[in-house]
Scaffold this active site. Structure first.
Site, short mmCIF file in Angstrom:
data_model
loop_
_atom_site.label_atom_id
_atom_site.label_comp_id
_atom_site.label_asym_id
_atom_site.label_seq_id
_atom_site.Cartn_x
_atom_site.Cartn_y
_atom_site.Cartn_z
CB SER A 137 -0.84 0.06 1.29
OG SER A 137 -1.51 -1.14 1.53
CG ASP A 146 2.80 1.25 9.09
OD1 ASP A 146 3.47 2.13 8.53
OD2 ASP A 146 3.30 0.27 9.66
C1 GAR Z 1 10.02 -2.43 1.64
O1 GAR Z 1 9.49 -3.72 1.55
C2 GAR Z 1 9.04 -1.48 2.30
O2 GAR Z 1 7.71 -1.72 1.93
C3 GAR Z 1 9.28 -1.78 3.74
O3 GAR Z 1 10.67 -1.92 3.86
C4 GAR Z 1 11.19 -2.39 2.62
C5 GAR Z 1 12.28 -1.44 2.18
O4 GAR Z 1 12.93 -1.93 1.03
N1 GAR Z 1 8.79 -0.74 4.58
C6 GAR Z 1 8.20 -0.95 5.77
O5 GAR Z 1 8.09 -2.06 6.26
C7 GAR Z 1 7.72 0.29 6.47
N2 GAR Z 1 6.93 -0.03 7.61
P1 GAR Z 1 13.85 -0.96 0.16
O6 GAR Z 1 14.83 -0.30 1.13
O7 GAR Z 1 14.55 -1.92 -0.77
O8 GAR Z 1 12.97 0.01 -0.54
#
Ligand code: GAR
Length: 217
Positions: A137, A146
């Site tokens: 999302s 969130d």
């Molecule tokens: C992603 O999966 C994002 O959705 C999640 O962390 C990862 C970051 O990956 N974010 C959360 O869980 C926020 N609550 P990235 O550094 O490769 O973009």
């Protein structure tokens, strides 16, 4: 006129990269003036440098409180005069002072269909729950964790043999589509918020797995 973004990261930076690629290819008419990290060794800082973007690592351990840190980084970010503050894997809860400073301009991507599986390890939570469907999302950031108004979501199946890694990777493919798409809509001033409800002007609603449908990614 081209919009300006500040991106906050804590790690790998794959969503940052997807956004930077979309800007580079001309799909998103915006620039990123600063990438800020709370982690010194965040890989995303290297990615930003490869794209010629200014980076800052601000060490939370120099601050006595989370609030103090957030007020400090808010001042740094204000100097960039951003149209939007983009959280891309930024793993710190923002204090109210930060959210007030950029009211209605902060967006985040979360690896679940919010309001399900908020907080950390959303993919692990989906597996442990036995959910057969999850996703990702893009939402506005409000003082509730969130849980701000949702701009776009993608639905992703959970398979019996999934590990946290395989499920995370399946979700990530969609993150890399919906986040650049949402930012494109935002910088084109097509996103209208009314209370909890968000409407994207001229978008096509009603066809899964992504609602509203992708146009450019
Ligand atoms: C992603 O999966 C994002 O959705 C999640 O962390 C990862 C970051 O990956 N974010 C959360 O869980 C926020 N609550 P990235 O550094 O490769 O973009």
């Amino acid at each position: 006129m081209s919009k300006n973004l500040v991106v906050l990261i804590s790690g790998r930076g794959s969503n940052l990269k997807a956004i930077l690629e979309a800007i580079k290819s001309g799909k998103i008419n915006a620039k990123v003036s600063l990438v800020l990290s709370n982690k010194k060794d965040a890989k995303g800082l290297e990615i930003a440098k490869e794209y010629g973007i200014k980076t800052k690592f601000i060490d939370p351990s120099f601050f006595e409180t989370r609030r103090g840190y957030d007020i400090y980084i808010a001042e740094l970010i204000k100097k960039e005069n951003p149209d939007f503050v983009v959280l891309a894997g930024y793993m710190r809860i923002l204090s109210d002072e930060f959210i007030d400073a950029f009211e209605g301009k902060i967006v985040n991507i979360h690896p679940s269909l919010v309001p399900a599986f908020q907080g950390k390890s959303a993919q692990r939570q989906a597996l442990d729950y036995g959910s057969l469907i999850t996703g990702c999302s893009v939402h506005f950031v409000t003082k509730e964790l969130d849980n701000g108004p949702v701009i776009v979501q993608a639905v992703v199946p959970v398979l019996p043999e999934d590990t946290e890694e395989s499920l995370s990777n399946r979700i990530l493919e969609f993150e890399h589509k919906i986040y650049p798409q949402a930012i494109k809509w935002l910088v084109e001033d097509r996103v209208v918020v009314s209370g909890r409800k968000v409407i994207v002007k001229d978008a096509k609603y009603g066809t899964l797995p992504v609602n509203p449908s992708l146009e450019d990614f």
